[in-house]
Design a protein around this motif. Structure first.
Motif, PDB file in Angstrom:
ATOM      1  N   THR A  25      65.926  40.329  46.198  1.00 41.37           N
ATOM      2  CA  THR A  25      66.959  39.908  45.084  1.00 41.37           C
ATOM      3  C   THR A  25      66.937  38.483  45.301  1.00 41.37           C
ATOM      4  O   THR A  25      67.015  37.521  44.593  1.00 41.37           O
ATOM      5  N   HIS A  26      67.363  38.032  46.729  1.00 40.08           N
ATOM      6  CA  HIS A  26      67.666  36.756  47.141  1.00 40.08           C
ATOM      7  C   HIS A  26      66.421  35.735  46.623  1.00 40.08           C
ATOM      8  O   HIS A  26      66.793  34.685  46.138  1.00 40.08           O
ATOM      9  N   TYR A  27      65.139  36.239  47.222  1.00 41.24           N
ATOM     10  CA  TYR A  27      64.122  35.478  46.733  1.00 41.24           C
ATOM     11  C   TYR A  27      63.564  35.384  45.407  1.00 41.24           C
ATOM     12  O   TYR A  27      63.343  34.081  45.025  1.00 41.24           O
ATOM     13  N   ASN A  81      67.521  24.132  50.013  1.00 38.76           N
ATOM     14  CA  ASN A  81      68.128  24.850  51.169  1.00 38.76           C
ATOM     15  C   ASN A  81      67.325  26.267  51.447  1.00 38.76           C
ATOM     16  O   ASN A  81      67.419  26.641  52.497  1.00 38.76           O
ATOM     17  N   HIS A  82      67.153  27.031  50.167  1.00 39.03           N
ATOM     18  CA  HIS A  82      66.448  28.215  50.429  1.00 39.03           C
ATOM     19  C   HIS A  82      65.156  27.912  50.989  1.00 39.03           C
ATOM     20  O   HIS A  82      64.703  29.171  51.510  1.00 39.03           O
ATOM     21  N   ASN A  83      64.260  27.304  50.687  1.00 42.35           N
ATOM     22  CA  ASN A  83      62.962  26.993  51.084  1.00 42.35           C
ATOM     23  C   ASN A  83      63.038  26.935  52.691  1.00 42.35           C
ATOM     24  O   ASN A  83      62.146  27.492  53.494  1.00 42.35           O
ATOM     25  N   GLY A 130      78.214  28.658  50.797  1.00 46.94           N
ATOM     26  CA  GLY A 130      77.776  27.433  51.557  1.00 46.94           C
ATOM     27  C   GLY A 130      76.531  27.698  52.458  1.00 46.94           C
ATOM     28  O   GLY A 130      75.989  28.827  52.467  1.00 46.94           O
ATOM     29  N   TYR A 131      76.563  26.713  53.396  1.00 47.71           N
ATOM     30  CA  TYR A 131      75.534  27.035  54.478  1.00 47.71           C
ATOM     31  C   TYR A 131      76.176  26.454  55.990  1.00 47.71           C
ATOM     32  O   TYR A 131      76.653  25.485  55.703  1.00 47.71           O
ATOM     33  N   GLY A 132      75.717  26.893  56.756  1.00 46.84           N
ATOM     34  CA  GLY A 132      75.826  26.411  58.166  1.00 46.84           C
ATOM     35  C   GLY A 132      74.298  25.604  58.678  1.00 46.84           C
ATOM     36  O   GLY A 132      73.418  26.102  58.032  1.00 46.84           O
ATOM     37  N   ILE A 164      71.884  28.720  57.855  1.00 46.24           N
ATOM     38  CA  ILE A 164      72.296  30.056  57.652  1.00 46.24           C
ATOM     39  C   ILE A 164      73.005  30.056  56.399  1.00 46.24           C
ATOM     40  O   ILE A 164      74.025  29.221  56.319  1.00 46.24           O
ATOM     41  N   ASP A 165      72.537  30.827  55.210  1.00 46.14           N
ATOM     42  CA  ASP A 165      72.832  30.841  54.086  1.00 46.14           C
ATOM     43  C   ASP A 165      74.061  31.846  53.959  1.00 46.14           C
ATOM     44  O   ASP A 165      73.975  32.968  54.519  1.00 46.14           O
ATOM     45  N   VAL A 166      75.218  31.552  53.719  1.00 46.52           N
ATOM     46  CA  VAL A 166      76.426  32.215  53.576  1.00 46.52           C
ATOM     47  C   VAL A 166      76.808  32.589  52.433  1.00 46.52           C
ATOM     48  O   VAL A 166      78.318  32.977  52.196  1.00 46.52           O
ATOM     49  N   GLU A 168      77.480  34.930  49.331  1.00 45.63           N
ATOM     50  CA  GLU A 168      77.608  36.278  49.430  1.00 45.63           C
ATOM     51  C   GLU A 168      76.270  37.089  48.957  1.00 45.63           C
ATOM     52  O   GLU A 168      75.910  38.022  49.534  1.00 45.63           O
ATOM     53  N   HIS A 169      75.444  36.275  48.245  1.00 47.24           N
ATOM     54  CA  HIS A 169      74.232  37.066  47.844  1.00 47.24           C
ATOM     55  C   HIS A 169      73.200  37.066  49.017  1.00 47.24           C
ATOM     56  O   HIS A 169      72.396  37.841  48.923  1.00 47.24           O
ATOM     57  N   ALA A 170      73.666  36.462  50.155  1.00 49.14           N
ATOM     58  CA  ALA A 170      72.756  36.628  51.197  1.00 49.14           C
ATOM     59  C   ALA A 170      72.921  37.807  52.264  1.00 49.14           C
ATOM     60  O   ALA A 170      72.052  38.131  52.942  1.00 49.14           O
TER      61      ALA A 170
HETATM   62 FE   LIG Z   1      71.087  32.061  49.053  1.00 50.81          FE
END
Ligand SMILES: [Fe+2]
Length: 205
Positions: A25-27, A81-83, A130-132, A164-166, A168-170
């Protein structure tokens, strides 16, 4: 036209740490939407994108017409960011960095364990979506930052080498509200070979 990366492993390859349905789902859905919306927003603005990588486009956001800046920050950041996120995960990760990156980690954080702890905490405490990130600056100095939504550290001249994608969908399908468990588990599939490659890559943004 800017594209999402080809996923370098099967949807179920990161089990049990990240479940198949989440990766799929994420990808296929979330990342796809960022990609589609980015390219739609840039339609008719080709003169601004010519010869520019996506990260250059985001970094030089002020060069874009004002009306498309938010769409590029959100969706361009979403693709970039996702890549990075999907590319540094692997079912057969190298468990620890070596060489120059390890030296720099030891110099900056004292140890790999300290770095992991600091990035884990930054990711867990990112309020909302967001992300770390582990980033390097133009001199190769490392630091840990967090960013809200799809903001990218490249906007601040920092090159992200691990994220690190944080959102919720991750993690929500498997971990529900337990973000900390997801973040702790993700270290099992973070590939230091990839991170090291990005650290040693001398190209700037
Ligand atoms: Fe994401």
């Amino acid at each position: 036209m800017y594209n999402k990366i080809k996923l370098p492993y099967a949807f179920d390859a990161l089990e049990p740490y990240i479940d198949e349905e989440t990766v799929r789902t994420h990808y296929e859905k979330h990342l796809n939407t960022y990609e589609t919306n980015l390219n739609k927003a840039l339609e008719g603005y080709e003169e601004y994108t010519k010869g520019k990588t996506l990260d250059q486009l985001i970094k030089d956001i002020e060069d874009l017409p004002e009306e498309i800046r938010p769409a590029v920050v959100n969706n361009g950041g979403g693709v970039s960011n996702h890549n990075l996120y999907f590319s540094i995960l692997s079912p057969n990760p190298k468990k620890e960095p070596t060489g120059k990156l390890l030296d720099e980690i030891n110099k900056t954080f004292g140890s790999l364990e300290n770095l992991k702890e600091e990035l884990t905490n930054a990711s867990i405490t990112q309020f909302g979506s967001g992300y770390g990130f582990l980033v390097k600056d133009k001199d190769g100095k490392l630091s840990i930052v967090k960013r809200v939504n799809q903001n990218s550290p490249v906007m601040d001249n920092l090159i992200p080498i691990l994220t690190i994608d944080v959102w919720e969908h991750a993690y929500y399908l498997k971990y529900k509200n337990l973000r900390a468990d997801y973040v702790k588990n993700i270290w099992n599939v973070i590939d230091w070979e990839k991170v090291q490659g990005l650290y040693e890559d001398c190209h700037n943004i």
